[in-house]
Motif scaffolding. Structure first.
Motif, mmCIF file in Angstrom:
data_model
loop_
_atom_site.group_PDB
_atom_site.id
_atom_site.type_symbol
_atom_site.label_atom_id
_atom_site.label_comp_id
_atom_site.label_asym_id
_atom_site.label_seq_id
_atom_site.Cartn_x
_atom_site.Cartn_y
_atom_site.Cartn_z
ATOM 1 N N ALA A 150 0.829 -1.213 0.000
ATOM 2 C CA ALA A 150 0.000 0.000 0.000
ATOM 3 C C ALA A 150 0.859 1.257 0.000
ATOM 4 C CB ALA A 150 -0.931 0.001 1.205
ATOM 5 N N ARG A 151 1.940 1.265 0.770
ATOM 6 C CA ARG A 151 2.785 2.459 0.852
ATOM 7 C C ARG A 151 3.430 2.758 -0.503
ATOM 8 N NH1 ARG A 151 5.275 5.630 4.599
ATOM 9 N NH2 ARG A 151 7.334 6.455 4.071
ATOM 10 N N SER A 152 3.944 1.738 -1.148
ATOM 11 C CA SER A 152 4.576 1.935 -2.457
ATOM 12 C C SER A 152 3.564 2.429 -3.481
ATOM 13 C CB SER A 152 5.200 0.619 -2.935
ATOM 14 O OG SER A 152 6.200 0.174 -2.038
ATOM 15 N N TYR A 153 2.369 1.892 -3.386
ATOM 16 C CA TYR A 153 1.334 2.299 -4.331
ATOM 17 C C TYR A 153 0.908 3.751 -4.092
ATOM 18 C CZ TYR A 153 -3.076 2.249 -6.907
ATOM 19 O OH TYR A 153 -4.097 2.536 -7.785
ATOM 20 N N GLN A 154 0.804 4.153 -2.843
ATOM 21 C CA GLN A 154 0.438 5.537 -2.529
ATOM 22 C C GLN A 154 1.524 6.508 -2.977
ATOM 23 O OE1 GLN A 154 -0.310 5.232 1.647
ATOM 24 N NE2 GLN A 154 -2.248 4.139 1.378
ATOM 25 N N ILE A 155 2.782 6.114 -2.866
ATOM 26 C CA ILE A 155 3.877 6.958 -3.348
ATOM 27 C C ILE A 155 3.784 7.121 -4.858
ATOM 28 C CG2 ILE A 155 6.385 7.073 -3.650
ATOM 29 C CD1 ILE A 155 6.670 5.770 -0.894
ATOM 30 N N LEU A 156 3.413 6.041 -5.541
ATOM 31 C CA LEU A 156 3.232 6.118 -6.994
ATOM 32 C C LEU A 156 2.128 7.110 -7.353
ATOM 33 C CD1 LEU A 156 3.669 5.117 -9.915
ATOM 34 C CD2 LEU A 156 1.984 3.313 -9.430
ATOM 35 N N LEU A 157 1.026 7.073 -6.610
ATOM 36 C CA LEU A 157 -0.075 8.008 -6.872
ATOM 37 C C LEU A 157 0.370 9.450 -6.679
ATOM 38 C CD1 LEU A 157 -3.152 6.238 -5.196
ATOM 39 C CD2 LEU A 157 -2.484 6.260 -7.603
ATOM 40 N N ILE A 158 1.187 9.687 -5.657
ATOM 41 C CA ILE A 158 1.685 11.045 -5.416
ATOM 42 C C ILE A 158 2.555 11.507 -6.582
ATOM 43 C CG2 ILE A 158 3.168 12.445 -3.928
ATOM 44 C CD1 ILE A 158 2.245 10.691 -1.577
ATOM 45 N N LYS A 159 3.384 10.619 -7.097
ATOM 46 C CA LYS A 159 4.242 10.972 -8.229
ATOM 47 C C LYS A 159 3.429 11.273 -9.482
ATOM 48 C CE LYS A 159 8.286 8.273 -6.792
ATOM 49 N NZ LYS A 159 9.179 7.136 -7.126
ATOM 50 N N LYS A 160 2.284 10.593 -9.622
ATOM 51 C CA LYS A 160 1.470 10.746 -10.825
ATOM 52 C C LYS A 160 0.384 11.805 -10.663
ATOM 53 C CE LYS A 160 3.614 7.596 -13.110
ATOM 54 N NZ LYS A 160 4.449 7.974 -14.275
ATOM 55 N N THR A 161 0.411 12.551 -9.564
ATOM 56 C CA THR A 161 -0.627 13.551 -9.336
ATOM 57 C C THR A 161 -0.653 14.584 -10.445
ATOM 58 O OG1 THR A 161 -0.495 13.291 -6.937
ATOM 59 C CG2 THR A 161 -1.464 15.323 -7.771
#
Length: 218
Positions: A150-161
């Motif tokens: 979940a943490r890695s996925y949330q970091i990905l979402l932040i990068k793709k904002t």
């Protein structure tokens, strides 16, 4: 006199007829504009898919393109950049695969047609936005359910904002408010029933607007 009265009535009828024609013209222009917006999106997506190369990535056939784009899915197509394929292909493919499995492209096709018919209705556009939010919540839930951290996925979402070009008929990875998506992942999962409630509301809105709309001639 009778002649003056008839002339007045004729003038009123002409004015009313002109007003109705003007309203019909404005409505038609609005419908055509929204449809044209979607057609342009379809053409752009087809060109994007053709410009890339097809490869198998994490058990799925995906289209990889050279330019930097926000990962997206459109019916059976998954499109992502070469950089995303190398750095975070597993999470991107899992997310877009969820969109395909849940038939979100069909939902968008239906709601876009409803928006064309009700382009003047702000509630319809709000429903469209809410539906896309629900799509992302469901896809996020499927990604986490597949076992991705979940943490890695949330970091990905932040990068793709901050995404690139978006398409009106496609599901993109960075759609929706980031805070809401992370909050949904931390607290509760959405269910298909939520999406169905929004879809059921669409025909009800159209029906109510049609039922209560009428033209009065004085």
């Amino acid at each position: 006199t009778a002649t003056d009265a008839n002339l007045y009535i004729t003038t009123q009828q002409i004015a009313e007829s002109a007003s109705l024609h003007l309203i019909a013209l404005i409505f038609g222009v609005g419908v055509l504009t929204v449809l044209a917006w979607n057609v342009v999106s379809i053409i752009s997506l087809r060109r994007l898919v053709r410009s890339g190369r097809t490869m198998e990535l994490y058990g799925e056939q995906v289209t990889v393109v050279e330019q930097a784009i926000t990962p997206l899915s459109w019916f059976r197509h998954i499109v992502l950049s070469e950089q995303d394929a190398e750095e975070c292909g597993d999470m991107v493919v899992a997310h877009e695969k969820a969109h395909i499995a849940l038939r979100h492209s069909w939902d968008l096709a239906v709601v876009n047609l409803c928006c064309a018919a009700q382009w003047f209705n702000p509630a319809m556009w709000l429903l469209r936005s809410d539906l896309k939010d629900i799509h992302e919540f469901e896809a996020d839930a499927e990604v986490l359910r597949s076992g991705i951290d979940a943490r890695s996925y949330q970091i990905l979402l932040i990068k793709k904002t901050v995404g690139n070009k978006s398409y009106s008929i496609a599901n993109s990875l960075n759609h929706s408010t980031l805070t809401n998506r992370i909050t949904m992942m931390l607290h509760k999962k959405s269910t298909p029933a939520s999406r169905m409630r929004v879809l059921c509301a669409l025909p009800l809105v159209c029906l109510s607007l049609t039922a209560f709309a009428k033209t009065e001639t004085i």
